[in-house]
Design a protein around this motif. Structure first.
Motif, mmCIF file in Angstrom:
data_model
loop_
_atom_site.group_PDB
_atom_site.id
_atom_site.type_symbol
_atom_site.label_atom_id
_atom_site.label_comp_id
_atom_site.label_asym_id
_atom_site.label_seq_id
_atom_site.Cartn_x
_atom_site.Cartn_y
_atom_site.Cartn_z
ATOM 1 N N VAL A 11 0.816 -1.215 0.000
ATOM 2 C CA VAL A 11 0.000 0.000 0.000
ATOM 3 C C VAL A 11 0.857 1.275 0.000
ATOM 4 C CG1 VAL A 11 -2.174 -0.867 0.940
ATOM 5 C CG2 VAL A 11 -0.312 -0.316 2.503
ATOM 6 N N VAL A 12 2.115 1.168 0.401
ATOM 7 C CA VAL A 12 2.975 2.348 0.412
ATOM 8 C C VAL A 12 4.313 2.042 -0.283
ATOM 9 C CG1 VAL A 12 4.031 4.163 1.824
ATOM 10 C CG2 VAL A 12 1.976 3.005 2.644
ATOM 11 N N PRO A 13 4.492 2.548 -1.521
ATOM 12 C CA PRO A 13 5.784 2.388 -2.169
ATOM 13 C C PRO A 13 6.748 3.457 -1.666
ATOM 14 C CG PRO A 13 4.196 3.394 -3.680
ATOM 15 C CD PRO A 13 3.503 3.237 -2.354
ATOM 16 N N LYS A 58 -1.376 16.127 10.608
ATOM 17 C CA LYS A 58 -0.909 14.743 10.468
ATOM 18 C C LYS A 58 0.422 14.487 11.184
ATOM 19 C CE LYS A 58 1.583 15.448 6.128
ATOM 20 N NZ LYS A 58 1.907 16.853 6.468
ATOM 21 N N ASP A 59 1.349 15.436 11.102
ATOM 22 C CA ASP A 59 2.695 15.197 11.615
ATOM 23 C C ASP A 59 2.709 15.051 13.132
ATOM 24 O OD1 ASP A 59 3.960 15.566 8.979
ATOM 25 O OD2 ASP A 59 3.285 17.624 9.223
ATOM 26 N N ASP A 161 9.763 19.210 5.552
ATOM 27 C CA ASP A 161 9.931 20.474 6.283
ATOM 28 C C ASP A 161 11.400 20.854 6.352
ATOM 29 O OD1 ASP A 161 7.203 20.697 7.011
ATOM 30 O OD2 ASP A 161 7.510 19.431 8.770
ATOM 31 N N THR A 203 8.970 11.216 5.076
ATOM 32 C CA THR A 203 8.394 12.254 4.213
ATOM 33 C C THR A 203 6.928 12.510 4.577
ATOM 34 O OG1 THR A 203 7.567 10.722 2.540
ATOM 35 C CG2 THR A 203 9.844 11.464 2.297
ATOM 36 N N GLU A 204 6.408 13.604 4.051
ATOM 37 C CA GLU A 204 5.011 13.947 4.320
ATOM 38 C C GLU A 204 4.060 12.877 3.795
ATOM 39 O OE1 GLU A 204 4.324 18.267 5.150
ATOM 40 O OE2 GLU A 204 4.879 18.303 3.039
ATOM 41 N N ARG A 205 4.388 12.317 2.633
ATOM 42 C CA ARG A 205 3.506 11.276 2.083
ATOM 43 C C ARG A 205 3.509 10.049 2.993
ATOM 44 N NH1 ARG A 205 4.239 6.915 -0.993
ATOM 45 N NH2 ARG A 205 6.343 7.488 -1.619
ATOM 46 N N ALA A 208 1.378 11.021 6.120
ATOM 47 C CA ALA A 208 -0.056 11.033 5.814
ATOM 48 C C ALA A 208 -0.546 9.595 5.628
ATOM 49 C CB ALA A 208 -0.331 11.865 4.559
ATOM 50 N N SER A 209 0.257 8.759 4.984
ATOM 51 C CA SER A 209 -0.110 7.351 4.795
ATOM 52 C C SER A 209 -0.238 6.655 6.151
ATOM 53 C CB SER A 209 0.950 6.616 3.971
ATOM 54 O OG SER A 209 1.096 7.203 2.702
ATOM 55 N N VAL A 212 -3.577 7.593 7.799
ATOM 56 C CA VAL A 212 -4.754 6.947 7.209
ATOM 57 C C VAL A 212 -4.784 5.464 7.587
ATOM 58 C CG1 VAL A 212 -5.833 6.259 5.031
ATOM 59 C CG2 VAL A 212 -5.018 8.597 5.336
ATOM 60 N N LYS A 235 8.635 23.002 -1.229
ATOM 61 C CA LYS A 235 8.314 21.574 -1.132
ATOM 62 C C LYS A 235 7.898 20.996 -2.480
ATOM 63 C CE LYS A 235 7.087 21.394 3.734
ATOM 64 N NZ LYS A 235 5.971 21.291 4.697
ATOM 65 N N ASN A 239 9.843 18.077 -4.467
ATOM 66 C CA ASN A 239 9.174 16.840 -4.874
ATOM 67 C C ASN A 239 9.316 16.581 -6.365
ATOM 68 O OD1 ASN A 239 8.382 15.692 -2.496
ATOM 69 N ND2 ASN A 239 6.420 16.768 -2.412
ATOM 70 N N GLU B 33 4.570 11.945 -5.157
ATOM 71 C CA GLU B 33 5.303 12.213 -3.920
ATOM 72 C C GLU B 33 4.559 13.163 -2.982
ATOM 73 O OE1 GLU B 33 7.695 9.924 -3.002
ATOM 74 O OE2 GLU B 33 7.951 11.555 -1.597
ATOM 75 N N VAL B 35 1.097 13.495 -2.631
ATOM 76 C CA VAL B 35 -0.295 13.153 -2.300
ATOM 77 C C VAL B 35 -0.398 11.737 -1.732
ATOM 78 C CG1 VAL B 35 -1.259 14.626 -4.128
ATOM 79 C CG2 VAL B 35 -0.791 12.203 -4.603
ATOM 80 N N ILE B 36 -1.581 11.443 -1.159
ATOM 81 C CA ILE B 36 -1.951 10.051 -0.930
ATOM 82 C C ILE B 36 -3.289 9.830 -1.631
ATOM 83 C CG2 ILE B 36 -0.672 9.691 1.206
ATOM 84 C CD1 ILE B 36 -3.236 10.229 2.758
ATOM 85 N N LEU B 43 -5.172 2.648 0.897
ATOM 86 C CA LEU B 43 -4.340 3.488 0.040
ATOM 87 C C LEU B 43 -4.065 2.793 -1.288
ATOM 88 C CD1 LEU B 43 -1.727 4.668 2.700
ATOM 89 C CD2 LEU B 43 -3.634 5.974 1.750
ATOM 90 N N THR B 45 -1.680 2.454 -4.709
ATOM 91 C CA THR B 45 -0.333 2.710 -5.248
ATOM 92 C C THR B 45 -0.480 3.192 -6.702
ATOM 93 O OG1 THR B 45 -0.215 0.353 -5.723
ATOM 94 C CG2 THR B 45 0.858 1.111 -3.718
ATOM 95 N N ALA B 61 -0.541 15.899 0.611
ATOM 96 C CA ALA B 61 0.078 15.598 1.905
ATOM 97 C C ALA B 61 1.006 16.726 2.337
ATOM 98 C CB ALA B 61 0.866 14.293 1.819
ATOM 99 N N ILE B 62 1.079 17.772 1.533
ATOM 100 C CA ILE B 62 2.024 18.853 1.803
ATOM 101 C C ILE B 62 1.379 19.928 2.649
ATOM 102 C CG2 ILE B 62 3.175 20.793 0.682
ATOM 103 C CD1 ILE B 62 4.351 19.070 -1.204
#
Ligand code: SF4
Ligand SMILES: [Zn+2]
Ligand SMILES: [Zn+2]
Lengths: 303, 67
Positions: A11-13, A58-59, A161, A203-205, A208-209, A212, A235, A239, B33, B35-36, B43, B45, B61-62
């Motif tokens: 689910v998270v690469p 989120k952070d 950040d 990272t932010e992604r 956030a992942s 969720v 940012k 990215n 990079e 977003v989700i 989630l 991919t 996500a930023i």
């Protein structure tokens, strides 16, 4: 896409590590990164009293969640900034989070402390909102940590950040900031509490992942004062670089910590720090920047 | 399919499916990079294919400002 560890559905690469994870192995990765940050920079130890600055985003909720799961004694500090509905909604999220976990939460309000919400306060102070807000938060984090006898203040700063801040500091050659930018800021003066950023490797992604997948209900909307912030543009730029060259952000920031910062640190002149005559927090002047701002606004500093 | 982007201002897009997440993001001009992609509380991919009758959220996500 398959999980690098178990072959299950990913689910998270995470391209910079040439990996992809299922939820379970992503949590493992996430905790490992946090653990590594804490150890490498000696942020805190088991048994230390930790105060997490939580905004409802989120952070900060992610870092609070992961520290509690890892068994640390982590309390939350929420500062109600008095920014209309945004503050109300973010406060609800934080209260709910704390209640669900039976976690200890301290709450302070800018309006109760200084008589005005952040937008009016900043106008009276003659400062951009984020500058006034930043000074208020820094002051209150430190004051609350001192009052509560905490060993360390934790914030949710992440890799994006830190990389964006670094880019800004380099574009302007702020050598003073370059000497200080770090995942941990030691308590180098009396009345100053140590600060740490355990999420700086993530990272932010990824964060956030994490939220969720863990079912953490955070505030998605931005603070209305953040509009047009330079950091957001940096940012996005970073990215875009990351897409071209996976790992660019991590190489940029980690490389700076290892190879760049020591040079700036060595060049830095020693400045004398003493307690502010009004509030006692450390400053290089007679009266600290926060107390001077309060004098300008006409608000009384709570000692 | 319905694609919701909640911030900075909430927008809802209609797109023809099935379509890969990668292509959806390209059309929205959002790098993966930053977003989700959420579908039924899970989630997605970039290689995932979204069916035509799905509703997904592409959540930036930023965050900005002095956090
Ligand atoms: S964006 Fe600016 S005003 Fe809003 S919380 Fe952050 S620092 Fe404060
Ligand atoms: Zn797995
Ligand atoms: Zn002071």
């Amino acid at each position: 896409m398959k999980c690098t560890k178990c072959g299950g559905k990913a689910v998270v690469p995470i391209k910079r590590h040439n990996a992809a994870f299922c939820a379970e192995h992503f949590f493992e990765y996430f905790e490992n990164q946090v653990e590594r940050a804490i150890k490498e920079h000696r942020m805190f130890r088991r048994g230390d009293k930790i105060l997490v600055a939580v905004s409802g985003g989120k952070d900060s909720l992610a870092v609070w969640d992961v520290l509690l799961r890892m068994g640390y004694e982590a309390h939350g500090l929420y500062i109600d900034l008095g920014i209309g509905e945004y503050s109300q909604r973010s406060k609800e999220k934080v209260l709910k989070f704390a209640e669900q976990r039976g976690a200890t939460l301290r709450v302070v309000s800018i309006e109760e402390e200084f008589g005005l919400g952040t937008p009016e306060f900043a106008r009276k102070a003659g400062r951009p909102a984020c500058s006034a807000c930043g000074l208020n938060k820094r002051y209150l984090f430190n004051r609350e940590a001192l009052r509560g006898g905490y060993d360390v203040i934790v914030t949710g700063h992440n890799l994006d950040d830190e990389a964006a801040t670094l880019l800004g500091n380099i574009l302007n050659w702020n050598v003073g900031y370059l000497a200080r930018q770090s995942p941990v800021l030691e308590a180098t003066a009396p009345n100053l509490v140590k600060k740490a950023k355990p999420l700086y490797r993530l990272t932010e992604r990824e964060i956030a992942s994490y939220c969720v997948l863990r079912g953490i209900d955070y505030i998605v909307e931005e603070c209305p004062m953040a509009k047009g912030a330079k950091s957001i543009e940096y940012k996005y730029l970073l990215n875009q670089l990351e897409e071209l060259s996976p790992g660019a952000k991590a190489r940029f920031f980690f490389g700076f910590l290892e190879k760049g910062r020591p040079h700036f640190e060595a060049e830095q002149e020693k400045v004398e720090v003493r307690p502010c005559q009004v509030c006692g927090q450390p400053t290089t002047a007679e009266v600290c920047a926060h107390c001077r701002m309060l004098q300008r606004v006409g608000a009384a500093a709570a000692p | 399919m319905k694609v919701t982007v909640p911030i900075p201002v909430k927008k809802v897009y209609e797109m023809k499916g099935p379509k890969r997440v990668q292509e959806i993001l390209k059309e929205l001009g959002l790098p993966y990079e930053s977003v989700i992609v959420i579908y039924q509380q899970d989630l997605l991919t970039p290689d995932a294919v979204v069916p035509d009758d799905a509703e997904i959220e592409v959540r930036p996500a930023i965050s900005g400002g002095e956090a």
